[in-house]
Motif scaffolding. Sequence first.
Motif, PDB file in Angstrom:
ATOM      1  N   SER A 145       0.834  -1.204   0.000  1.00 43.04           N
ATOM      2  CA  SER A 145       0.000   0.000   0.000  1.00 43.04           C
ATOM      3  C   SER A 145       0.869   1.254   0.000  1.00 43.04           C
ATOM      4  CB  SER A 145      -0.909   0.019   1.225  1.00 43.04           C
ATOM      5  OG  SER A 145      -0.181   0.442   2.370  1.00 43.04           O
ATOM      6  N   PRO A 146       0.329   2.373  -0.468  1.00 43.12           N
ATOM      7  CA  PRO A 146       1.096   3.619  -0.440  1.00 43.12           C
ATOM      8  C   PRO A 146       1.412   4.069   0.985  1.00 43.12           C
ATOM      9  CG  PRO A 146      -1.206   4.066  -0.942  1.00 43.12           C
ATOM     10  CD  PRO A 146      -1.025   2.577  -1.015  1.00 43.12           C
ATOM     11  N   TYR A 147       0.553   3.685   1.931  1.00 42.91           N
ATOM     12  CA  TYR A 147       0.766   4.075   3.321  1.00 42.91           C
ATOM     13  C   TYR A 147       1.996   3.358   3.897  1.00 42.91           C
ATOM     14  CZ  TYR A 147      -4.005   5.485   2.421  1.00 42.91           C
ATOM     15  OH  TYR A 147      -5.129   6.036   1.858  1.00 42.91           O
ATOM     16  N   TYR A 148       2.176   2.111   3.491  1.00 43.33           N
ATOM     17  CA  TYR A 148       3.353   1.383   3.965  1.00 43.33           C
ATOM     18  C   TYR A 148       4.620   1.942   3.329  1.00 43.33           C
ATOM     19  CZ  TYR A 148       6.616  -2.170   5.363  1.00 43.33           C
ATOM     20  OH  TYR A 148       7.715  -2.799   5.910  1.00 43.33           O
ATOM     21  N   TRP A 149       4.576   2.196   2.024  1.00 46.77           N
ATOM     22  CA  TRP A 149       5.749   2.774   1.367  1.00 46.77           C
ATOM     23  C   TRP A 149       6.080   4.134   1.993  1.00 46.77           C
ATOM     24  CZ3 TRP A 149       8.229  -0.899  -0.277  1.00 46.77           C
ATOM     25  CH2 TRP A 149       7.780  -1.842  -1.200  1.00 46.77           C
ATOM     26  N   GLY A 150       5.052   4.900   2.290  1.00 44.54           N
ATOM     27  CA  GLY A 150       5.270   6.202   2.908  1.00 44.54           C
ATOM     28  C   GLY A 150       5.964   6.066   4.260  1.00 44.54           C
ATOM     29  N   LYS A 151       5.593   5.048   5.002  1.00 44.23           N
ATOM     30  CA  LYS A 151       6.197   4.799   6.314  1.00 44.23           C
ATOM     31  C   LYS A 151       7.694   4.517   6.171  1.00 44.23           C
ATOM     32  CE  LYS A 151       5.844   1.601  10.234  1.00 44.23           C
ATOM     33  NZ  LYS A 151       5.098   0.412  10.788  1.00 44.23           N
ATOM     34  N   LEU A 152       8.071   3.683   5.212  1.00 46.40           N
ATOM     35  CA  LEU A 152       9.485   3.375   5.002  1.00 46.40           C
ATOM     36  C   LEU A 152      10.246   4.594   4.488  1.00 46.40           C
ATOM     37  CD1 LEU A 152       9.681  -0.227   3.470  1.00 46.40           C
ATOM     38  CD2 LEU A 152       9.622   0.501   5.857  1.00 46.40           C
ATOM     39  N   LEU A 153       9.605   5.356   3.622  1.00 45.50           N
ATOM     40  CA  LEU A 153      10.249   6.554   3.079  1.00 45.50           C
ATOM     41  C   LEU A 153      10.469   7.610   4.164  1.00 45.50           C
ATOM     42  CD1 LEU A 153       8.272   6.582  -0.257  1.00 45.50           C
ATOM     43  CD2 LEU A 153      10.769   6.521  -0.109  1.00 45.50           C
ATOM     44  N   ASN A 154       9.560   7.675   5.124  1.00 45.05           N
ATOM     45  CA  ASN A 154       9.733   8.586   6.258  1.00 45.05           C
ATOM     46  C   ASN A 154      10.994   8.247   7.056  1.00 45.05           C
ATOM     47  OD1 ASN A 154       6.185   8.864   6.979  1.00 45.05           O
ATOM     48  ND2 ASN A 154       7.501  10.255   5.851  1.00 45.05           N
ATOM     49  N   ILE A 155      11.305   6.970   7.127  1.00 41.24           N
ATOM     50  CA  ILE A 155      12.461   6.524   7.912  1.00 41.24           C
ATOM     51  C   ILE A 155      13.756   7.137   7.397  1.00 41.24           C
ATOM     52  CG2 ILE A 155      13.905   4.499   8.458  1.00 41.24           C
ATOM     53  CD1 ILE A 155      11.328   2.856   8.639  1.00 41.24           C
ATOM     54  N   VAL A 156      13.862   7.281   6.067  1.00 44.36           N
ATOM     55  CA  VAL A 156      15.116   7.805   5.494  1.00 44.36           C
ATOM     56  C   VAL A 156      15.085   9.320   5.342  1.00 44.36           C
ATOM     57  CG1 VAL A 156      15.535   5.633   4.297  1.00 44.36           C
ATOM     58  CG2 VAL A 156      14.401   7.490   3.072  1.00 44.36           C
ATOM     59  N   GLY A 157      13.985   9.959   5.725  1.00 46.90           N
ATOM     60  CA  GLY A 157      13.944  11.415   5.715  1.00 46.90           C
ATOM     61  C   GLY A 157      12.915  12.054   4.801  1.00 46.90           C
ATOM     62  N   PHE A 158      12.255  11.251   3.946  1.00 46.37           N
ATOM     63  CA  PHE A 158      11.227  11.820   3.067  1.00 46.37           C
ATOM     64  C   PHE A 158      10.023  12.274   3.889  1.00 46.37           C
ATOM     65  CE2 PHE A 158      13.354   9.403  -0.344  1.00 46.37           C
ATOM     66  CZ  PHE A 158      13.326  10.334  -1.374  1.00 46.37           C
ATOM     67  N   LYS A 159       9.351  13.301   3.375  1.00 44.36           N
ATOM     68  CA  LYS A 159       8.115  13.781   3.987  1.00 44.36           C
ATOM     69  C   LYS A 159       6.962  13.502   3.035  1.00 44.36           C
ATOM     70  CE  LYS A 159      10.485  17.512   6.439  1.00 44.36           C
ATOM     71  NZ  LYS A 159      11.827  17.141   5.970  1.00 44.36           N
ATOM     72  N   LYS A 160       5.872  12.937   3.568  1.00 43.70           N
ATOM     73  CA  LYS A 160       4.726  12.625   2.733  1.00 43.70           C
ATOM     74  C   LYS A 160       4.046  13.904   2.266  1.00 43.70           C
ATOM     75  CE  LYS A 160       1.993   9.533   4.372  1.00 43.70           C
ATOM     76  NZ  LYS A 160       0.928   8.718   4.966  1.00 43.70           N
ATOM     77  N   LYS A 161       3.818  13.973   0.971  1.00 41.37           N
ATOM     78  CA  LYS A 161       3.171  15.156   0.420  1.00 41.37           C
ATOM     79  C   LYS A 161       1.728  14.873   0.034  1.00 41.37           C
ATOM     80  CE  LYS A 161       3.978  18.913  -2.859  1.00 41.37           C
ATOM     81  NZ  LYS A 161       4.801  19.410  -3.978  1.00 41.37           N
ATOM     82  N   SER A 162       1.498  13.760  -0.693  1.00 41.49           N
ATOM     83  CA  SER A 162       0.120  13.476  -1.107  1.00 41.49           C
ATOM     84  C   SER A 162      -0.034  12.043  -1.607  1.00 41.49           C
ATOM     85  CB  SER A 162      -0.309  14.435  -2.231  1.00 41.49           C
ATOM     86  OG  SER A 162       0.483  14.232  -3.387  1.00 41.49           O
ATOM     87  N   ILE A 163      -1.268  11.544  -1.507  1.00 39.56           N
ATOM     88  CA  ILE A 163      -1.651  10.263  -2.101  1.00 39.56           C
ATOM     89  C   ILE A 163      -2.910  10.505  -2.922  1.00 39.56           C
ATOM     90  CG2 ILE A 163      -2.480   7.914  -1.697  1.00 39.56           C
ATOM     91  CD1 ILE A 163      -0.905   7.885   0.901  1.00 39.56           C
ATOM     92  N   HIS A 164      -2.881  10.103  -4.192  1.00 39.59           N
ATOM     93  CA  HIS A 164      -4.046  10.194  -5.060  1.00 39.59           C
ATOM     94  C   HIS A 164      -4.360   8.808  -5.627  1.00 39.59           C
ATOM     95  CE1 HIS A 164      -2.738  14.463  -5.077  1.00 39.59           C
ATOM     96  NE2 HIS A 164      -4.031  14.702  -5.169  1.00 39.59           N
ATOM     97  N   TRP A 165      -5.634   8.613  -5.946  1.00 40.61           N
ATOM     98  CA  TRP A 165      -6.066   7.329  -6.501  1.00 40.61           C
ATOM     99  C   TRP A 165      -6.547   7.548  -7.929  1.00 40.61           C
ATOM    100  CZ3 TRP A 165      -5.123   3.110  -3.493  1.00 40.61           C
ATOM    101  CH2 TRP A 165      -4.806   3.384  -2.160  1.00 40.61           C
ATOM    102  N   SER A 166      -6.129   6.665  -8.826  1.00 38.78           N
ATOM    103  CA  SER A 166      -6.431   6.869 -10.242  1.00 38.78           C
ATOM    104  C   SER A 166      -7.808   6.345 -10.610  1.00 38.78           C
ATOM    105  CB  SER A 166      -5.376   6.191 -11.124  1.00 38.78           C
ATOM    106  OG  SER A 166      -5.448   4.781 -11.000  1.00 38.78           O
TER     107      SER A 166
END
Length: 242
Positions: free
Chosen positions: A189-210
């Motif tokens: 899920s995008p929420y899980y990827w966002g969690k891992l990306l937060n670990i390395v310093g990324f900040k979540k900006k947005s999630i959209h569904w197509s």
Amino acid sequence: MINAKINFLEGAVDLKLYSTKKNLTRHLEFFFQNTELKGKRLLDIGGGSGLLSYWAIVNGGSSVCLEPEFDGSSKGIKDSFFHLGKNIGMNPSRAEFEAIKFQDYKPNELFDIIVLANSINHLNEDAVQSVTKDKAARKEYIQYFEKMYNLLNDNGILIITDCSRHNFFNLFGMKNPLMPTIEWKKHQSPYYWGKLLNIVGFKKKSIHWSAPNSLGEFGKLVFGNPISSFFTLSHFRLEMKK
């Protein structure tokens, strides 16, 4: 630039890389949203025939497309990449293509934008299946994300699109009629990827569904949300910022 965009749309459809100019335009609008491409350097990981890479170029940016070679299979993709460039009248020197895995890529410059269009699960198809439970698999993906973070300029953005495994058809063990070949176990899920990306310093900006491109604005209103998407492809766009 307008003529370059028209040439791109017509050339891509002519080569059957997309169904229609209108649908391709909607696809690009969904993928890039309001991302500024002019003067930006883009890294297209698993970019295939180069639709996103060339779109960045015709909008005044530059790009590097990575498409790894497995048993010589990427030769056709590489030919397709440069065939698209030729078909839209693009100077070959403006398009960079590397038949290499992201893990092995060592660029000389940083990027403003990194994109993974339905390719995040292909970085490691074994690890992605157990990344939520296995520490070694999770560490593998964290290392990929750390490398992406370090390859971006300050305030650079990362755009990921993929299908989430949280889907009605996967929940009940059925094939999805919209994409019967999809292997749900290789998606997260995008929420899980966002969690891992937060670990390395990324900040979540947005999630959209197509939504299906053919349905236009009506489709966005009806299907462009997590609930409706759950009953179709659960296809998301995750944007993170450095």
